[in-house]
Design a protein around this motif. Structure first.
Motif, short mmCIF file in Angstrom:
data_model
loop_
_atom_site.label_atom_id
_atom_site.label_comp_id
_atom_site.label_asym_id
_atom_site.label_seq_id
_atom_site.Cartn_x
_atom_site.Cartn_y
_atom_site.Cartn_z
N TRP A 13 -59.31 -18.05 128.24
CA TRP A 13 -58.75 -16.70 128.02
C TRP A 13 -59.73 -15.64 128.51
N LYS B 65 -56.49 -11.11 129.29
CA LYS B 65 -56.49 -9.95 128.40
C LYS B 65 -57.00 -8.70 129.11
N PRO C 8 -53.40 -17.14 129.94
CA PRO C 8 -53.49 -15.81 129.34
C PRO C 8 -54.66 -15.01 129.91
N VAL D 272 -52.01 -10.13 128.29
CA VAL D 272 -52.06 -9.74 126.88
C VAL D 272 -52.80 -8.39 126.83
N ARG E 283 -50.57 -14.60 132.21
CA ARG E 283 -49.74 -14.11 131.10
C ARG E 283 -50.55 -12.99 130.46
#
Length: 345
Positions: free
Chosen positions: A41, A112, A110, A168, A166
């Protein structure tokens, strides 16, 4: 690429990530460190050492739609048109995104990104008269609406640059507790702004969460995290400094976990003050999460859910750390997160 977005925070068990800021001024080095250390992540680094516009407030103000701000001696203040500070903010962000894109070729998973949330931003940026936007309900509404649209566009840009990501969104809200308690000082410093009604704070956050259309994590490194409010506002995850959690927070934490909210537990110190990067403070990754394990047992939660419900992070951003410590801290987060899966008890 599908334009469908999910607001569910889907993560592999035993995940770690960072908060946002990193030391230094080299965007490529920061992106290389983050993507290399946090394969599960990664995040878009912020480098506030470069100056105004690279800090989290300046970066976020640069994302606003049809609202502009500039640096004054007292801080950030709204202006009539985009100026040097807005252009600088845009330039720093482009540089950071270019670096991230370079090191996320073929990335799947993911990713961020961070921005200041509407309540902390409203208590930070000044209106033309010098008072915080928090003091004016119309200014608050305009700011929240502009921020929601700017973040929606930012999410789309990142999604285009890293098609396999993805995305976030993390909203940094270190000032939220002060806003709710009426502790934000006025410009004169002789009084504080009235407390914002919790229902108003919640609805503003909910509208922003719904507008961006991706999972939203809310981060605060201040005491008094309003877990229930954030959960009801639609936060898929709540990020906090674990050392500030008290027994009085336990019920709210348990309710958040049972509702499916992911906890981003800040357990690794954000700076290396008092210890070298490779010293004793960094030698026991499993020990970093002992407090989390104790909380889990105290709440009567199943140990096997630890690795699924908890993400390990530094306590706050790493801008004040040395580059060596920042790398070691991220590595420790990764190792500590794995112990929650490999050895939940």
């Amino acid at each position: 690429m599908s334009t469908e977005r999910s607001t569910v925070l889907a993560l592999a068990p035993g995940t770690a990530t960072g908060i946002g800021s990193m030391p230094g001024e080299d965007a490529r080095e920061a992106a290389k460190t983050v993507t290399g250390s946090l394969e599960g992540w990664p995040f878009l680094p912020e480098l506030p050492a470069r100056g105004p516009g690279a800090d989290m407030t300046g970066r976020t103000l640069g994302m606003l739609v049809e609202l502009y701000a500039r640096v004054e001696p007292s801080g950030w203040r709204f202006g009539d048109r985009p100026g040097r500070d807005t252009r600088r903010s845009h330039a720093w962000l482009r540089e950071d995104l270019d670096a991230l894109e370079e090191f996320t070729q073929d990335f799947q998973g993911p990713l961020k990104i961070q921005a200041v949330g509407p309540w902390t931003l409203a208590s930070t940026v000044e209106m033309r008269g010098g008072e915080a936007a928090l003091s004016d309900s119309g200014a608050r509404r305009d700011l929240a609406g502009s921020l929601a649209e700017g973040l929606r566009l930012h999410v789309e840009d990142v999604s285009r640059r890293v098609p396999g990501a993805r995305v976030v969104l993390q909203l940094d809200e270190p000032g939220l507790a002060a806003v709710l308690l009426g502790r934000v000082p006025s410009a004169s410093g002789y009084r504080t702004h009235p407390a914002i009604d919790r229902a108003v704070a919640e609805s503003t956050l909910r509208e922003l969460v719904e507008a961006v259309g991706v999972p939203v994590v809310v981060h605060t490194c201040a005491p008094g995290v309003p877990f229930g409010l954030l959960r009801r506002a639609g936060a898929a995850g709540i990020s906090f400094d674990f050392s500030l959690i008290t027994q009085g927070d336990w019920d709210a934490v348990g309710e958040a976990v049972e509702a499916g909210t992911v906890l981003l537990a800040g357990v690794v110190p954000g700076t290396d003050t008092g210890g070298a990067a490779g010293g004793p403070r960094m030698s026991d990754p499993a020990g970093s999460v002992n407090g989390v394990r104790s909380l889990w047992r105290g709440l009567g939660l199943a140990p096997q859910t630890l690795g699924e419900s908890v993400v390990v992070t530094p306590a706050c951003g790493l801008a004040g750390a040395s580059p060596a410590y920042a790398r070691a801290a991220l590595a420790r987060c990764v190792t500590a997160a794995r112990t929650l899966v490999d050895d939940p008890e």
